[in-house]
Design an enzyme around this catalytic site. Structure first.
Site, PDB file in Angstrom:
ATOM      1  N   TYR A  93       0.424 112.382 -25.971  1.00 14.32           N
ATOM      2  CA  TYR A  93       0.964 111.762 -27.182  1.00 14.32           C
ATOM      3  C   TYR A  93       0.962 112.753 -28.343  1.00 14.32           C
ATOM      4  CZ  TYR A  93       0.993 108.480 -31.166  1.00 14.32           C
ATOM      5  OH  TYR A  93       1.266 107.818 -32.334  1.00 14.32           O
ATOM      6  N   GLN A 108       8.101 109.516 -31.160  1.00 16.20           N
ATOM      7  CA  GLN A 108       7.240 109.441 -29.985  1.00 16.20           C
ATOM      8  C   GLN A 108       6.905 107.990 -29.660  1.00 16.20           C
ATOM      9  OE1 GLN A 108       6.152 111.348 -27.641  1.00 16.20           O
ATOM     10  NE2 GLN A 108       4.618 109.975 -26.766  1.00 16.20           N
ATOM     11  N   GLU A 109       6.726 107.181 -30.688  1.00 12.75           N
ATOM     12  CA  GLU A 109       6.369 105.779 -30.477  1.00 12.75           C
ATOM     13  C   GLU A 109       7.542 104.957 -29.949  1.00 12.75           C
ATOM     14  OE1 GLU A 109       3.637 104.232 -30.552  1.00 12.75           O
ATOM     15  OE2 GLU A 109       2.214 105.461 -31.665  1.00 12.75           O
ATOM     16  N   SER A 110       8.712 105.102 -30.559  1.00 14.52           N
ATOM     17  CA  SER A 110       9.794 104.147 -30.295  1.00 14.52           C
ATOM     18  C   SER A 110      11.167 104.766 -30.095  1.00 14.52           C
ATOM     19  CB  SER A 110       9.894 103.184 -31.482  1.00 14.52           C
ATOM     20  OG  SER A 110      10.286 103.890 -32.655  1.00 14.52           O
TER      21      SER A 110
END
EC number: 4.2.2.n1
Length: 515
Positions: free
Chosen positions: A440, A313-315
């Protein structure tokens, strides 16, 4: 898929309405000649179910599922052990009731007028619609008018048979279907996915879970409106079991545990994205094997698959990822955060993962102890995304709007309000992009479900391939090829990362000891 919601109002009203009718049998613990007394004398509650990710699943000795958890709690409520019997299809479930081999059926069964003629329903606890599914890339029917038995197969005992018969009589005279006596709904969904069957019908929850692992499964149309889901028991003059069920569901409704289970199993099934899911699963095959050892090394008490989902999800698992705001690396850490954690290179995969875990653990440590253990991670991740101070505001706003600040289901609904002036102007820490924090956490949960399900399926396929190879010992592994034996390339990896960890409950931070 429509929003799934437990029918709390229905449970409350039904409890009040039926309590009077069942009142003579409510003191079930004091009688020796009723159904509850028989269960307690036997020392076990016999529950028949069908294996699925939502209802009941057993992976390497660990059990999970919404119906399993509810049944386990009900057995404890009665002071007895739980005995689970798994059947292949719905017809076999009702055979267990007819033959006296089960006290309850807990398998995501739909309440309908035909079933209640012969069986006693319990309280309803969520709702589903029945949907016709097909494989992406194949013809999508827009109506049932031309669907026939050479295209459509359904599982034996499926509740939709009555609906199909009514539609055939009133709207679609050419509609026909086949009941496959040898396959349950899950097997038929797999047939559609593999291209061996054009269509089948399943409930919206089962479909949404399959789509997390098989994005090529698509919904063609709704066959029914929303239908309530319930448990079933034998229908007779003994109402003690029904009275106990009503009291039990009313209790877990009032203490909030029913809402927590709804959030755990049904709170993240909406908004399926075919492209996003397909892209993620391709990354699981192509990128994750190189990163998995690091996720496992640093996950500690966090399930490594959850950590992997957070990082994606972040990168999108890109160690060099950089955002316009300056956060970088697999875990997208700010420069200040990295310095506080003693990191020297945010683009170094190992440093980023180890630092991200420590930062998440720091957030976990700040979450109030009143938050249930299995929900603490979601509060921590929201704080990881938008800052812990804004999480405090979200909890305060939840209290002001008569919600439970310790319930993730309640708090997450208030997160988008943190960006609305009428709310943030009255909060301690002001404006926050709460809608982003909401998305998120929801995305992470969806990726985690997809990852766990996908790895479980890979492991199952590998086990089946090994068994097949053992059944034909005269054939050497070198003689298999990917055309005739599709899992040969997978098996040729001597120490596949996919098989290095056994699958477990995808919905919790920690594994719980089995009772």
């Amino acid at each position: 898929m429509k929003k799934l919601k437990i029918n709390y109002l229905f449970i409350g009203i039904l409890t009040l309405l039926l309590a009077a009718a069942l009142w003579p049998s409510i003191p079930w613990f004091g009688k020796a000649d009723n159904r509850i007394a028989a269960i307690q004398s036997r020392g076990e509650l016999r529950v028949s179910t069908i294996e699925s990710p939502l209802t009941y699943a057993r992976i390497n000795g660990k059990k999970y599922g919404l119906d399993y958890e509810l049944a386990q709690q009900f057995a404890s409520y009665l002071g007895v052990k739980l005995k689970i019997t798994v059947r292949q299809n719905i017809s076999q479930l009702f055979d267990d009731l007819d033959n006296g081999n089960a006290d309850l059926l807990a398998a995501g069964l739909v309440y309908n007028s035909e079933r209640v003629k012969n069986y006693q329903p319990g309280p309803t606890y969520y709702s589903v619609s029945q949907q016709l599914v097909y494989r992406v890339g194949q013809y999508r029917p827009r109506t049932l008018a031309t669907v026939n038995e050479s295209q459509l197969s359904i599982a034996p005992g499926h509740v939709v048979v009555n609906d199909l018969q009514a539609l055939k009589e009133t709207k679609f005279p050419d509609l026909s279907w086949k009941v496959d006596d040898k396959k349950g709904t899950a097997a038929l969904l797999s047939e559609v996915i593999s291209g061996n069957l054009d269509y089948t019908i399943a409930d919206s929850v089962a479909i949404s879970l399959f789509q997390r692992v098989h994005p090529e499964l698509a919904v063609a149309l709704d066959v029914t409106d929303e239908q309530p889901v319930t448990w079933f028991s034998q229908l007779d003059d003994d109402n003690t079991l029904s009275a106990a069920l009503l009291d039990f569901f009313n209790t877990i409704n009032e203490d909030g545990s029913l809402a927590r289970m709804e959030e755990k199993y049904l709170g993240h099934g909406d908004d399926f994205d075919y492209v996003d899911t397909r892209t993620f699963l391709r990354a699981v095959d192509g990128v994750l094997p190189d990163l998995q050892p690091l996720f496992e090394k640093y996950a500690q008490e966090i399930d490594w698959r959850l950590l992997a989902a957070i990082s994606y999800q972040e990168s999108h698992w890109d160690p060099l990822a950089t955002s316009p705001t300056g956060v970088r690396g697999l875990m997208m850490l700010t420069k200040n955060t990295a310095q506080s954690l003693g990191l020297t290179d945010r683009t170094d995969a190992e440093q980023s993962i180890s630092g991200g875990v420590r930062y998440i653990q720091d957030m976990m440590g700040k979450v109030p102890e009143t938050v249930p253990e299995e929900e603490r991670i979601w509060f921590a991740l929201a704080a990881y995304n938008m800052g812990y101070a804004h999480m405090l505001d979200a909890r305060a706003l939840t209290v002001k709007t008569r919600g439970n600040p310790d319930s993730w289901a309640d708090v997450k609904q208030r997160l988008p309000l943190l960006s609305q002036k009428q709310y943030y102007s009255k909060l301690t820490y002001g404006y926050a992009r709460g809608h982003e924090a909401y998305a998120y956490v929801e995305n992470i949960r969806k990726y985690q479900i997809s990852l766990v399900g996908y790895l479980q399926e890979k492991e199952k396929q590998a086990a089946e391939a090994i068994k097949l190879a053992q059944d034909y010992p005269a054939v050497s592994p070198a003689e298999f090829d990917t055309e005739t034996f599709p899992f040969s390339s997978f098996l040729s990896q001597p120490s596949s990362n996919y098989l290095s960890h056994s699958p477990s409950l995808p919905f919790s931070l920690k594994k719980k000891d089995e009772n």
